[in-house]
Design a protein around this motif. Structure first.
Motif, PDB file in Angstrom:
ATOM      1  N   VAL A 161      68.614  14.033  -5.954  1.00  0.00           N
ATOM      2  CA  VAL A 161      69.270  12.823  -6.468  1.00  0.00           C
ATOM      3  C   VAL A 161      70.269  13.127  -7.591  1.00  0.00           C
ATOM      4  O   VAL A 161      70.911  12.219  -8.099  1.00  0.00           O
ATOM      5  CB  VAL A 161      68.245  11.778  -6.984  1.00  0.00           C
ATOM      6  CG1 VAL A 161      67.284  11.407  -5.875  1.00  0.00           C
ATOM      7  CG2 VAL A 161      67.505  12.276  -8.200  1.00  0.00           C
ATOM      8  N   LYS A 162      70.401  14.383  -7.953  1.00  0.00           N
ATOM      9  CA  LYS A 162      71.279  14.747  -9.054  1.00  0.00           C
ATOM     10  C   LYS A 162      72.718  14.218  -8.885  1.00  0.00           C
ATOM     11  O   LYS A 162      73.285  13.678  -9.830  1.00  0.00           O
ATOM     12  CB  LYS A 162      71.296  16.269  -9.200  1.00  0.00           C
ATOM     13  CG  LYS A 162      71.484  16.761 -10.609  1.00  0.00           C
ATOM     14  CD  LYS A 162      71.408  18.277 -10.558  1.00  0.00           C
ATOM     15  CE  LYS A 162      71.345  18.894 -11.920  1.00  0.00           C
ATOM     16  NZ  LYS A 162      71.270  20.360 -11.797  1.00  0.00           N
ATOM     17  N   PRO A 163      73.310  14.333  -7.687  1.00  0.00           N
ATOM     18  CA  PRO A 163      74.681  13.818  -7.545  1.00  0.00           C
ATOM     19  C   PRO A 163      74.774  12.321  -7.785  1.00  0.00           C
ATOM     20  O   PRO A 163      75.794  11.820  -8.249  1.00  0.00           O
ATOM     21  CB  PRO A 163      75.053  14.166  -6.092  1.00  0.00           C
ATOM     22  CG  PRO A 163      74.118  15.245  -5.704  1.00  0.00           C
ATOM     23  CD  PRO A 163      72.848  14.987  -6.469  1.00  0.00           C
ATOM     24  N   LEU A 164      73.694  11.555  -7.491  1.00  0.00           N
ATOM     25  CA  LEU A 164      73.701  10.111  -7.702  1.00  0.00           C
ATOM     26  C   LEU A 164      73.646   9.781  -9.187  1.00  0.00           C
ATOM     27  O   LEU A 164      74.137   8.738  -9.617  1.00  0.00           O
ATOM     28  CB  LEU A 164      72.511   9.471  -6.984  1.00  0.00           C
ATOM     29  CG  LEU A 164      72.482   9.650  -5.471  1.00  0.00           C
ATOM     30  CD1 LEU A 164      71.240   8.989  -4.890  1.00  0.00           C
ATOM     31  CD2 LEU A 164      73.726   9.060  -4.841  1.00  0.00           C
ATOM     32  N   ALA A 165      73.033  10.669  -9.980  1.00  0.00           N
ATOM     33  CA  ALA A 165      72.938  10.432 -11.411  1.00  0.00           C
ATOM     34  C   ALA A 165      74.225  10.812 -12.122  1.00  0.00           C
ATOM     35  O   ALA A 165      74.445  10.404 -13.249  1.00  0.00           O
ATOM     36  CB  ALA A 165      71.764  11.228 -11.992  1.00  0.00           C
ATOM     37  N   GLN A 166      75.048  11.610 -11.472  1.00  0.00           N
ATOM     38  CA  GLN A 166      76.301  12.039 -12.098  1.00  0.00           C
ATOM     39  C   GLN A 166      77.470  11.773 -11.152  1.00  0.00           C
ATOM     40  O   GLN A 166      78.122  12.697 -10.683  1.00  0.00           O
ATOM     41  CB  GLN A 166      76.231  13.534 -12.437  1.00  0.00           C
ATOM     42  CG  GLN A 166      75.129  13.848 -13.430  1.00  0.00           C
ATOM     43  CD  GLN A 166      74.849  15.343 -13.524  1.00  0.00           C
ATOM     44  OE1 GLN A 166      75.379  16.146 -12.770  1.00  0.00           O
ATOM     45  NE2 GLN A 166      74.003  15.716 -14.468  1.00  0.00           N
TER      46      GLN A 166
ATOM     47  N   PRO B 169      81.127  10.950  -9.701  1.00  0.00           N
ATOM     48  CA  PRO B 169      82.454  11.316 -10.229  1.00  0.00           C
ATOM     49  C   PRO B 169      83.340  10.097 -10.457  1.00  0.00           C
ATOM     50  O   PRO B 169      84.526  10.238 -10.692  1.00  0.00           O
ATOM     51  CB  PRO B 169      83.023  12.234  -9.132  1.00  0.00           C
ATOM     52  CG  PRO B 169      82.389  11.732  -7.887  1.00  0.00           C
ATOM     53  CD  PRO B 169      81.013  11.223  -8.276  1.00  0.00           C
ATOM     54  N   PHE B 170      82.760   8.877 -10.344  1.00  0.00           N
ATOM     55  CA  PHE B 170      83.516   7.645 -10.580  1.00  0.00           C
ATOM     56  C   PHE B 170      82.565   6.653 -11.231  1.00  0.00           C
ATOM     57  O   PHE B 170      81.348   6.777 -11.098  1.00  0.00           O
ATOM     58  CB  PHE B 170      84.051   7.081  -9.254  1.00  0.00           C
ATOM     59  CG  PHE B 170      83.007   7.035  -8.168  1.00  0.00           C
ATOM     60  CD1 PHE B 170      82.078   6.002  -8.108  1.00  0.00           C
ATOM     61  CD2 PHE B 170      82.934   8.054  -7.220  1.00  0.00           C
ATOM     62  CE1 PHE B 170      81.109   5.983  -7.120  1.00  0.00           C
ATOM     63  CE2 PHE B 170      81.956   8.036  -6.231  1.00  0.00           C
ATOM     64  CZ  PHE B 170      81.038   6.993  -6.191  1.00  0.00           C
ATOM     65  N   PRO B 171      83.086   5.653 -11.951  1.00  0.00           N
ATOM     66  CA  PRO B 171      82.196   4.670 -12.596  1.00  0.00           C
ATOM     67  C   PRO B 171      81.483   3.815 -11.557  1.00  0.00           C
ATOM     68  O   PRO B 171      82.109   3.306 -10.630  1.00  0.00           O
ATOM     69  CB  PRO B 171      83.142   3.815 -13.450  1.00  0.00           C
ATOM     70  CG  PRO B 171      84.476   4.481 -13.388  1.00  0.00           C
ATOM     71  CD  PRO B 171      84.494   5.397 -12.220  1.00  0.00           C
TER      72      PRO B 171
END
Ligand code: ZN
Ligand code: ZN
Length: 114
Positions: free
Chosen positions: A95-100, A102-104
């Motif tokens: 889930v790391k990409p969901l927590a960071q 690249p867009f608001p």
């Protein structure tokens, strides 16, 4: 002559170079381990440097693969996830990409499905 010369993979162990856990060289499914089930770090066979888990990929048949990057040569390696791998850590990596993003995330609220 009692020695066969082939070590039993179920009896051999290795010590994790990251967390120090002593783990059996073979996983519960008798596959040779590529990484520590506790911290998911491993040793790169080619350069003996530590590999660091960076992502989880799912194959077409549903099997999970752990993507690791070697801290010595930056090479990426994919290894099958073992049944006793640290599941909480696997989920955190997944889930790391969901927590960071690249867009608001607020922008998602303004999207409309027509
Ligand atoms: Zn470890
Ligand atoms: Zn390497």
């Amino acid at each position: 002559m009692s020695h066969s010369g082939t070590p039993n993979p179920h009896l051999s162990t290795f010590t994790c170079i990251r967390c120090g856990l002593v783990v059996s060289a073979a996983g519960p499914d008798a596959e040779p381990r590529s990484h520590c089930p506790n911290c998911l770090s491993g040793t790169h066979g080619r350069c003996r440097a530590r590999t660091h888990p960076i992502a989880v990929a799912i194959l077409r048949d549903g099997d999970w693969m752990l993507i690791q990057r070697c801290t010595g040569c930056d090479q990426l390696e994919a290894a099958p996830v073992a049944a006793d791998d640290n599941q909480l850590l696997l989920i955190r990596i997944a889930v790391k990409p969901l927590a960071q993003p690249p867009f608001p995330l607020e922008h998602l609220a303004q999207l409309r499905v027509r």
